[in-house]
Design a protein around this motif. Structure first.
Motif, mmCIF file in Angstrom:
data_model
loop_
_atom_site.group_PDB
_atom_site.id
_atom_site.type_symbol
_atom_site.label_atom_id
_atom_site.label_comp_id
_atom_site.label_asym_id
_atom_site.label_seq_id
_atom_site.Cartn_x
_atom_site.Cartn_y
_atom_site.Cartn_z
ATOM 1 N N ALA A 161 0.814 -1.209 0.000
ATOM 2 C CA ALA A 161 0.000 0.000 0.000
ATOM 3 C C ALA A 161 0.853 1.267 0.000
ATOM 4 C CB ALA A 161 -0.934 -0.008 1.205
ATOM 5 N N LEU A 162 1.930 1.278 0.781
ATOM 6 C CA LEU A 162 2.686 2.516 0.965
ATOM 7 C C LEU A 162 4.017 2.538 0.229
ATOM 8 C CD1 LEU A 162 2.309 2.983 4.831
ATOM 9 C CD2 LEU A 162 0.727 3.648 3.047
ATOM 10 N N GLY A 163 4.543 1.313 -0.056
ATOM 11 C CA GLY A 163 5.928 1.183 -0.513
ATOM 12 C C GLY A 163 6.314 2.070 -1.673
ATOM 13 N N ILE A 164 5.468 2.127 -2.714
ATOM 14 C CA ILE A 164 5.866 2.860 -3.903
ATOM 15 C C ILE A 164 6.023 4.348 -3.641
ATOM 16 C CG2 ILE A 164 4.895 1.252 -5.565
ATOM 17 C CD1 ILE A 164 2.626 3.522 -5.765
ATOM 18 N N PHE A 165 5.399 4.844 -2.579
ATOM 19 C CA PHE A 165 5.481 6.279 -2.325
ATOM 20 C C PHE A 165 6.706 6.660 -1.536
ATOM 21 C CE2 PHE A 165 0.951 5.410 -2.758
ATOM 22 C CZ PHE A 165 0.704 6.204 -3.847
ATOM 23 N N LEU A 166 7.359 5.657 -0.928
ATOM 24 C CA LEU A 166 8.447 6.005 -0.011
ATOM 25 C C LEU A 166 9.603 6.759 -0.680
ATOM 26 C CD1 LEU A 166 8.317 2.909 2.311
ATOM 27 C CD2 LEU A 166 7.721 5.256 2.869
ATOM 28 N N PRO A 167 10.098 6.340 -1.873
ATOM 29 C CA PRO A 167 11.204 7.104 -2.472
ATOM 30 C C PRO A 167 10.821 8.557 -2.731
ATOM 31 C CG PRO A 167 10.876 5.043 -3.637
ATOM 32 C CD PRO A 167 9.728 5.195 -2.693
ATOM 33 N N LEU A 168 9.564 8.767 -3.074
ATOM 34 C CA LEU A 168 9.083 10.117 -3.362
ATOM 35 C C LEU A 168 9.189 11.021 -2.145
ATOM 36 C CD1 LEU A 168 7.403 11.671 -5.649
ATOM 37 C CD2 LEU A 168 5.434 11.120 -4.262
ATOM 38 N N ILE A 169 9.022 10.405 -0.950
ATOM 39 C CA ILE A 169 8.963 11.211 0.263
ATOM 40 C C ILE A 169 10.330 11.787 0.634
ATOM 41 C CG2 ILE A 169 8.459 11.076 2.735
ATOM 42 C CD1 ILE A 169 6.282 9.122 2.010
ATOM 43 N N THR A 170 11.417 11.152 0.152
ATOM 44 C CA THR A 170 12.752 11.673 0.472
ATOM 45 C C THR A 170 12.880 13.119 0.058
ATOM 46 O OG1 THR A 170 13.509 9.495 -0.134
ATOM 47 C CG2 THR A 170 15.192 11.136 0.291
ATOM 48 N N THR A 171 12.370 13.442 -1.122
ATOM 49 C CA THR A 171 12.497 14.819 -1.600
ATOM 50 C C THR A 171 11.246 15.641 -1.316
ATOM 51 O OG1 THR A 171 11.877 14.000 -3.760
ATOM 52 C CG2 THR A 171 14.203 14.467 -3.398
ATOM 53 N N ASN A 172 10.376 15.115 -0.452
ATOM 54 C CA ASN A 172 9.215 15.902 -0.063
ATOM 55 C C ASN A 172 9.663 16.929 0.967
ATOM 56 O OD1 ASN A 172 6.829 16.846 1.072
ATOM 57 N ND2 ASN A 172 5.785 14.901 0.752
ATOM 58 N N CYS A 173 9.498 18.219 0.620
ATOM 59 C CA CYS A 173 10.072 19.225 1.520
ATOM 60 C C CYS A 173 9.369 19.273 2.863
ATOM 61 C CB CYS A 173 10.092 20.601 0.869
ATOM 62 S SG CYS A 173 8.788 20.937 -0.279
ATOM 63 N N ALA A 174 8.158 18.691 2.961
ATOM 64 C CA ALA A 174 7.472 18.731 4.249
ATOM 65 C C ALA A 174 8.289 18.035 5.329
ATOM 66 C CB ALA A 174 6.092 18.085 4.126
ATOM 67 N N VAL A 175 8.934 16.921 4.968
ATOM 68 C CA VAL A 175 9.660 16.152 5.973
ATOM 69 C C VAL A 175 10.837 16.957 6.518
ATOM 70 C CG1 VAL A 175 10.794 13.969 6.459
ATOM 71 C CG2 VAL A 175 8.990 14.052 4.767
ATOM 72 N N LEU A 176 11.646 17.493 5.613
ATOM 73 C CA LEU A 176 12.795 18.303 6.049
ATOM 74 C C LEU A 176 12.311 19.573 6.752
ATOM 75 C CD1 LEU A 176 15.859 18.634 6.032
ATOM 76 C CD2 LEU A 176 15.665 19.778 3.844
ATOM 77 N N GLY A 177 11.257 20.175 6.208
ATOM 78 C CA GLY A 177 10.727 21.409 6.785
ATOM 79 C C GLY A 177 10.299 21.230 8.227
ATOM 80 N N VAL A 178 9.587 20.121 8.511
ATOM 81 C CA VAL A 178 9.123 19.897 9.879
ATOM 82 C C VAL A 178 10.305 19.635 10.803
ATOM 83 C CG1 VAL A 178 7.843 18.310 11.345
ATOM 84 C CG2 VAL A 178 6.856 19.124 9.233
ATOM 85 N N ALA A 179 11.288 18.849 10.341
ATOM 86 C CA ALA A 179 12.456 18.573 11.180
ATOM 87 C C ALA A 179 13.164 19.881 11.541
ATOM 88 C CB ALA A 179 13.408 17.632 10.450
ATOM 89 N N LEU A 180 13.303 20.783 10.559
ATOM 90 C CA LEU A 180 13.975 22.056 10.830
ATOM 91 C C LEU A 180 13.133 22.955 11.727
ATOM 92 C CD1 LEU A 180 15.304 22.738 7.232
ATOM 93 C CD2 LEU A 180 16.708 22.248 9.218
ATOM 94 N N ASN A 181 11.805 22.959 11.477
ATOM 95 C CA ASN A 181 10.918 23.798 12.289
ATOM 96 C C ASN A 181 10.901 23.357 13.744
ATOM 97 O OD1 ASN A 181 10.030 25.799 10.625
ATOM 98 N ND2 ASN A 181 8.296 24.637 9.843
ATOM 99 N N ASN A 182 10.965 22.029 13.980
ATOM 100 C CA ASN A 182 10.976 21.530 15.350
ATOM 101 C C ASN A 182 12.146 22.118 16.118
ATOM 102 O OD1 ASN A 182 8.709 19.981 15.191
ATOM 103 N ND2 ASN A 182 9.795 18.109 14.631
ATOM 104 N N VAL A 183 13.306 22.221 15.443
ATOM 105 C CA VAL A 183 14.483 22.781 16.098
ATOM 106 C C VAL A 183 14.280 24.269 16.367
ATOM 107 C CG1 VAL A 183 16.915 23.319 15.802
ATOM 108 C CG2 VAL A 183 16.052 21.084 15.142
#
Lengths: 193, 227
Positions: free
Chosen positions: A102-124
């Motif tokens: 269900a989720l696997g094919i989307f995982l590589p796409l998420i690496t360059t999803n700026c939301a992930v990096l953005g949230v990690a930086l915002n948390n700091v």
């Protein structure tokens, strides 16, 4: 407790990651033609973003900050997220083939999803503690899922409508996003006491 | 037109990242609330793009094919950190206004896209020219969007009052939904004039469904699945 609920509501609705912070626009516009795929992508984002927030927080607090290397956070976070996504993919493949399908094919796409990096930086930047970081990551991802599933719903209806030629494609999606953004403005006036 | 000029023309007009390729949407929508922010974002992206293109082009024969994407990401992230430190030292005001969007240049598809599509296959000088062209193309894309939003949304340009006093600014244009609205209008006009048709591809109604032009397009399975 109230504090945590407030963080979730703020991250998911008031400061919606896509509609008011513009993170993750690529996949929001690109992968929202069906509700089913959008929901799977949303699930994968919730999964990765929650884990990534936790890992990024631990790395920053226990390795980067004590060593005075906090200026390296961008490089470290993006590499950790990329590696983490690979690990999650392998782990899911081994332990839960159903979920992987269900989720696997989307995982590589998420690496360059700026939301992930953005949230990690915002948390700091926002100085959240461990629990708050994880909750913020989870809430943000829920907000992403709500937005992309709603947009997919709208787009499935629009497929049957007679749209003028120049508006077909990207402009139509952006108009829908603009209207959704206005609707989400309503959330900025709610207060939780 | 020689090869170097052709690269610049290509970035600014033919494959304009904002309007034709629709890459780097996050900063395009997020920082175009004022012309000053747009110029800051456009130029810092251009600096990162030129430097990363140059370095990737220089080491293109040393990087094994299997690990090229992680290697590119490390190079791009290092360049972004350099630019961020320079911004903090000399342009603190713009740095604070752009906030998290400066480190997020790392995940801007334009940069990884050019590394993958151009700099990893071409000599250094041409790659630098390609970076300048794409950077200028991105900057004028941001400039057009931000000029429209700031002029009608706040009545100012670069902070100076331009519109006459009786003009009532359309506040919504400088808020979040305004970004979507203005970009939608611009692409609609370009579609009507037959300048751009990538938009349809981008949202999956044309050939390659979803995220056309993305650096990860070949490795990404979403494309095939959605089709």
């Amino acid at each position: 407790m109230t504090n945590l609920i407030l963080i979730i509501v703020t991250a998911a609705l008031v400061n919606n990651v896509v509609l008011s912070q513009f993170l993750g626009i690529c996949s929001f516009v690109g992968v929202s033609n069906q509700i089913k795929t959008s929901a799977s992508l949303g699930g994968a984002v919730i999964f990765v973003l929650t884990i990534a927030s936790a890992v990024a927080y631990l790395l920053y607090t226990f390795i980067l900050a004590p060593l005075g290397l906090d200026y390296l956070q961008t490089i470290v976070f993006i590499l950790v997220i990329a590696a983490l996504v690979q690990l999650v993919e392998m782990f899911l493949k081994k332990t839960s083939p159903g979920l992987y399908k269900a989720l696997g094919i989307f995982l590589p796409l998420i690496t360059t999803n700026c939301a992930v990096l953005g949230v990690a930086l915002n948390n700091v930047t926002d100085g959240y503690n461990f629990i708050e970081s994880v909750i913020n990551g989870f809430g943000t991802a829920v907000g992403y899922t709500i937005a992309i599933v709603l947009l997919a719903g709208i787009r499935e209806r629009i497929d049957n409508a007679d749209v003028p030629e120049p508006i077909k494609g990207a402009p139509m999606v952006l108009f829908c996003a603009a209207l959704m953004g206005m609707a989400f403005f309503g959330f900025s006036s709610i207060s939780i006491g | 037109m020689n090869a170097n000029m052709e690269r610049i023309y290509n970035g600014v007009v033919k494959e304009n990242p904002t309007f034709i390729m629709m890459l780097g949407m996050c900063p395009t929508l997020a920082v175009t609330t004022s012309v000053t922010n747009a110029i800051g974002m456009g130029l810092s992206t251009m600096v990162v793009l030129v430097m990363s293109n140059l370095i990737i082009s220089l080491v293109r024969k040393l990087i094994p094919d299997e690990v090229r994407l992680p290697a590119f990401i490390v190079i791009v992230a290092s360049m972004v950190t350099v630019v961020q430190l320079i911004m903090q030292a000399y342009f603190l005001e713009i740095n604070n206004a752009l906030g998290v969007y400066i480190p997020l240049i790392v995940v801007n598809c334009i940069i990884l896209g050019r590394a993958e599509a151009y700099a990893s296959k071409n000599p250094p000088l041409l790659s630098v020219m390609d970076g300048i062209g794409m950077g200028l193309g991105f900057t004028w894309g941001l400039l057009l969007l931000s000029a429209f939003r700031e002029l009608f949304g706040a009545g100012t340009l670069m902070g100076y009052q331009v519109m006459p006093a009786f003009y009532q600014p359309i506040d919504m244009l400088v808020r979040a939904p305004g970004a979507f609205l203005v970009l939608a209008f611009i692409i609609m006009v370009m579609n009507a004039w037959g300048i751009s048709n990538k938009g349809k591809e981008f949202v999956g109604e044309g050939e390659g469904a979803g995220c056309a032009g993305c650096a990860m397009a070949d490795t990404c399975l979403v494309k095939k699945e959605v089709k």
